[in-house]
Write an enzyme that holds these catalytic residues in place. Structure first.
Site, mmCIF file in Angstrom:
data_model
loop_
_atom_site.group_PDB
_atom_site.id
_atom_site.type_symbol
_atom_site.label_atom_id
_atom_site.label_comp_id
_atom_site.label_asym_id
_atom_site.label_seq_id
_atom_site.Cartn_x
_atom_site.Cartn_y
_atom_site.Cartn_z
ATOM 1 N N GLU A 33 91.818 -30.358 10.478
ATOM 2 C CA GLU A 33 92.535 -29.391 9.646
ATOM 3 C C GLU A 33 93.162 -28.343 10.561
ATOM 4 O O GLU A 33 92.468 -27.656 11.305
ATOM 5 C CB GLU A 33 91.589 -28.703 8.665
ATOM 6 N N HIS A 119 88.366 -22.630 -4.627
ATOM 7 C CA HIS A 119 87.315 -21.899 -3.911
ATOM 8 C C HIS A 119 86.694 -20.840 -4.811
ATOM 9 O O HIS A 119 87.408 -20.128 -5.526
ATOM 10 C CB HIS A 119 87.885 -21.216 -2.661
ATOM 11 N N LYS A 146 89.321 -30.867 -3.851
ATOM 12 C CA LYS A 146 88.425 -30.057 -3.029
ATOM 13 C C LYS A 146 87.877 -28.904 -3.864
ATOM 14 O O LYS A 146 88.641 -28.095 -4.403
ATOM 15 C CB LYS A 146 89.182 -29.523 -1.808
#
Length: 228
Positions: A33, A119, A146
């Site tokens: 990443e 997140h 994710k």
């Protein structure tokens, strides 16, 4: 059992990016990443993709976004699209971005695989709440979903690993807990079905709280008898 590890790097210059990518390759990272947050604006992103066969993920998490400055979202979207044009295999798109759906569509047209990332920095969620988020990510068109939470207690890891064990059958899922208390889920997520997990190259280079080094993770897998 294929336990994939993505090494996350946060370079500031082209040379630093190339050096960190080389180190990640030497440490047998499955993915890399590249955090674009601090990368100099003049960089030619295609130079990075030319120098590695390891799949690269483009992520932009600039911490100083001013919603009062017009064009902020447009600039962030363009950075991600530029990464796709440069040959990044994966591009991370924020679940909460007003341009999330539009960006995902454009990334697919450019041949990149969108990672839609959610997140939560102050705890975890129930399995039903997590599944709703996952279903939305799938509906948006995520190639990889994710979901990253924050562990306040050791047992928080158990709830997330349990979610991964059934949710990973629905989509390519990356899911774990941040923070010192979340290291268990970071480490074991791939063993429970997650597509990959994240690591840092070395201490001091962490891009998120609770990251272990790739060497530590590989050693732990070997000790547990679940990795080479």
């Amino acid at each position: 059992m294929n336990l994939k590890i993505c090494v996350s790097i946060l370079p500031q210059t082209n040379l630093e990016a190339l050096n960190l990518i080389k180190k990640a390759e030497q440490n047998q990272a499955d993915l890399i990443e590249v955090r674009l947050d601090k990368l100099e604006q003049s960089i030619n992103l295609s130079e990075l993709t030319k120098h590695t066969k390891t799949p690269l993920i483009a992520t932009n998490k600039q911490t100083k976004k001013d919603p009062n400055i017009p064009g902020t979202e447009d600039r962030e979207q363009q950075t991600l699209l530029d990464a796709a044009k440069a040959g990044f295999q994966y591009v991370d798109v924020d679940f909460f971005s007003p341009k999330c759906n539009e960006t995902v569509t454009k990334l697919k047209q450019l041949g990149a695989k969108p990672i839609v990332s959610y997140h939560k920095f102050d705890g975890i969620l129930t399995a039903s709440a997590l599944e709703k988020i996952l279903d939305k990510q799938i509906a948006i068109g995520a190639a990889v979903c994710k979901i990253v939470l924050t562990a306040n207690h050791l047992e928080d890891n158990l709830a997330i690993l349990s979610f991964i064990s059934f949710a990973s059958t629905k989509a390519k899922l990356v899911c774990f807990c941040m923070g010192e208390a979340g290291k268990t889920s970071r480490l074991l997520a791939p063993a429970f079905g997650a597509y990959f997990t994240f690591a840092t190259l070395e201490h001091g280079g962490e891009t998120a709280p609770g990251q272990m080094t790739i060497t530590e993770m590989r050693s732990a897998y070997k000790l547990l008898g679940i990795g080479p």
